[in-house]
Scaffold this motif. Structure first.
Motif, PDB file in Angstrom:
ATOM      1  N   ALA A 274       0.811  -1.222   0.000  1.00  0.00           N
ATOM      2  CA  ALA A 274       0.000   0.000   0.000  1.00  0.00           C
ATOM      3  C   ALA A 274       0.842   1.270   0.000  1.00  0.00           C
ATOM      4  CB  ALA A 274      -0.920  -0.005   1.213  1.00  0.00           C
ATOM      5  N   GLY A 275       2.153   1.112   0.072  1.00  0.00           N
ATOM      6  CA  GLY A 275       3.032   2.274   0.061  1.00  0.00           C
ATOM      7  C   GLY A 275       3.211   2.930   1.406  1.00  0.00           C
ATOM      8  N   LEU A 276       2.798   2.260   2.481  1.00  0.00           N
ATOM      9  CA  LEU A 276       3.057   2.778   3.817  1.00  0.00           C
ATOM     10  C   LEU A 276       4.515   2.505   4.184  1.00  0.00           C
ATOM     11  CD1 LEU A 276      -0.205   1.578   5.608  1.00  0.00           C
ATOM     12  CD2 LEU A 276       0.404   3.939   5.072  1.00  0.00           C
TER      13      LEU A 276
ATOM     14  N   ALA B 239       5.466  15.066  13.861  1.00  0.00           N
ATOM     15  CA  ALA B 239       4.189  14.711  14.476  1.00  0.00           C
ATOM     16  C   ALA B 239       3.057  14.759  13.456  1.00  0.00           C
ATOM     17  CB  ALA B 239       3.901  15.645  15.643  1.00  0.00           C
ATOM     18  N   SER B 240       3.051  15.786  12.620  1.00  0.00           N
ATOM     19  CA  SER B 240       2.011  15.920  11.604  1.00  0.00           C
ATOM     20  C   SER B 240       2.063  14.775  10.605  1.00  0.00           C
ATOM     21  CB  SER B 240       2.161  17.264  10.879  1.00  0.00           C
ATOM     22  OG  SER B 240       1.222  17.382   9.836  1.00  0.00           O
ATOM     23  N   GLU B 241       3.264  14.414  10.172  1.00  0.00           N
ATOM     24  CA  GLU B 241       3.410  13.316   9.214  1.00  0.00           C
ATOM     25  C   GLU B 241       2.996  11.995   9.833  1.00  0.00           C
ATOM     26  OE1 GLU B 241       4.362  11.439   5.579  1.00  0.00           O
ATOM     27  OE2 GLU B 241       3.923  13.506   6.142  1.00  0.00           O
TER      28      GLU B 241
ATOM     29  N   ILE C 227       0.054   9.428   8.419  1.00  0.00           N
ATOM     30  CA  ILE C 227       0.311   8.013   8.108  1.00  0.00           C
ATOM     31  C   ILE C 227      -0.574   7.115   8.956  1.00  0.00           C
ATOM     32  CG2 ILE C 227       2.045   6.183   8.173  1.00  0.00           C
ATOM     33  CD1 ILE C 227       4.161   8.370   7.627  1.00  0.00           C
ATOM     34  N   ALA C 228      -0.763   7.481  10.228  1.00  0.00           N
ATOM     35  CA  ALA C 228      -1.601   6.677  11.111  1.00  0.00           C
ATOM     36  C   ALA C 228      -3.035   6.619  10.595  1.00  0.00           C
ATOM     37  CB  ALA C 228      -1.562   7.246  12.530  1.00  0.00           C
TER      38      ALA C 228
ATOM     39  N   LEU D 231      10.145   8.448   9.047  1.00  0.00           N
ATOM     40  CA  LEU D 231       9.254   7.584   9.816  1.00  0.00           C
ATOM     41  C   LEU D 231       9.096   6.217   9.161  1.00  0.00           C
ATOM     42  CD1 LEU D 231       6.461  10.203  10.493  1.00  0.00           C
ATOM     43  CD2 LEU D 231       7.762   9.062  12.282  1.00  0.00           C
ATOM     44  N   THR D 232       9.030   5.188   9.995  1.00  0.00           N
ATOM     45  CA  THR D 232       8.699   3.859   9.512  1.00  0.00           C
ATOM     46  C   THR D 232       7.811   3.191  10.550  1.00  0.00           C
ATOM     47  OG1 THR D 232       9.596   1.763   8.666  1.00  0.00           O
ATOM     48  CG2 THR D 232      10.752   2.759  10.501  1.00  0.00           C
TER      49      THR D 232
END
Length: 389
Positions: A128-130, A244-246, A250-251, A275-276
């Motif tokens: 899904a590209g996460l 934090a915003s990113e 993603i969440a 982030l991962t």
């Protein structure tokens, strides 16, 4: 507060309006305990299915003795309630699917619960590209050695199911150490990942209601010790606002992908590359315990509201900063004997009514303040007094 909406038909339409809604919780640990306390205020009629080994909720509600691994015990709980949710995600997926196929209201549903399998999760998230770490599904020493040749030692080996608080997860520095985990797997696949140099670890709680409403709690910094969450910091000056915003974005994408209803906790690693995703949990989570004392609506109350499709409460913080520290059993004995001393720190004390033993999570403390340093100092002092006297 961040709020968004998803297109989803509300399961609340299936629930009764002429009597209290009956909610069943599978598992009787501390998460069920804290849900029970909020459910009592909301007027929900709760039934907790707890195995003999479960402790936490027994001190605040008369539990139904049973086994979450027994399909008949799960069926009986479903038959006597309007909606089911989880204290833990260790319920066999095939049993959860079977109950859901009867048209029962289950949150998280089987679609979401399947992602607690780390192999399913990593594969789907990558497709899904996460952002996920490099990984490989391994069955043999040769496959592990090949992954190590590409990424270097040490590696992280994970069991697909059931690993949390340091269990089912091992850092291995050589094939000799990897073979220990491989033998314990007894032919079942493992997930291999490189050991990442971390700059930080953070978590985000996304709460999505059966009605489609969604709220997102402020991202938090988590401090890990020996594979277990030791502390959580949140508020002004804790995290870089851009990170934090990113993480929040993603969440929410993750919650959409897994079809989450209720709380979904998304844990992140922060590396030099960004982030991962580390893990997810489709239930109230240790990283959100601070919300009881620091937010307008706790994660436990919002999880219950979401499960029955009621309007969600604001996740906004009521203070500038908060720190939560877990209380772990030590050789100094039962921390409940020292609660009075811990209260002198201005921290809020939460004990779980669990039998003391060294290394066991027995409670937590939360302190709020105008700055994170003060909140952290108060919480750490309270936890130390509880653990060591």
């Amino acid at each position: 507060m961040q709020t968004s909406y998803v297109r989803k038909e509300g399961d609340m339409l299936k629930l009764p309006t002429d009597r209290p809604v009956r909610v069943g919780i599978v598992g009787g640990g501390q998460l069920a305990r804290m849900m029970v306390l909020d459910a009592a205020r909301l007027g929900l009629d709760l039934t907790v299915l707890a195995a003999e080994r479960d402790e936490g909720s027994r001190g605040v509600i008369a539990v139904r003795d049973g086994d979450p691994n027994d399909p008949q015990d799960l069926q009986d709980l479903a038959d006597s309630t309007d909606a089911l949710t989880l204290d833990h995600e260790l319920v066999p997926l095939e049993y959860w699917r079977a109950i859901e196929s009867q048209g029962r209201v289950l949150h998280p549903g089987a679609e979401t619960l399947q992602y607690t399998n780390k192999i399913v999760q990593r594969t789907a998230f990558a497709q899904a590209g996460l952002p996920v770490p490099p990984f490989s599904v391994v069955h043999t020493a040769k496959e592990i050695d090949g992954f190590a040749s590409e990424h270097g030692w040490p590696l992280i080996l994970k069991s697909p199911l059931g690993g949390y608080d340091g269990h089912g997860i091992m850092q291995v520095r050589s094939m000799d150490e990897a073979n220990v985990m491989l033998e314990a797997a007894a032919g079942q696949p493992l997930l291999a990942e490189p050991h990442l140099p971390l700059r930080d670890e953070i978590a985000v709680l996304v709460c999505t209601s059966a009605s489609g409403e969604r709220v997102v709690y402020d991202p938090v910094r988590t401090i890990q010790e020996n594979g277990m969450c030791a502390a959580v910091h949140v508020g002004e000056g804790v995290l870089d606002p851009a990170v934090a915003s990113e993480a929040s974005k993603i969440a929410q994408r993750t919650a959409d992908l897994v079809g989450s209803v209720g709380i979904l906790a998304v844990e992140f690693f922060v590396t030099k590359d960004g982030l991962t995703i580390n893990e997810i949990a489709p239930r109230p989570h240790n990283s959100g315990h601070h919300t009881i004392d620091s937010c307008q609506t706790s994660q436990f109350e919002n999880h219950l509201r979401a499960v029955v499709g009621w309007p969600l409460g604001s996740p906004a913080m009521t203070c500038k900063a908060a720190a939560m520290v877990n209380v772990i059993g030590t050789q100094a004995g039962d921390p409940t004997t020292r609660v009075g001393r811990a209260l002198t720190t201005q921290a809020k004390v939460h004990v779980y009514d669990k039998t003391w033993r060294p290394g066991r999570k027995l409670g937590h403390v939360t302190a709020v303040a105008n700055d994170i340093d003060t909140a952290e100092a108060r919480a750490e002092r309270a936890a130390q007094l509880l653990m060591y006297g």
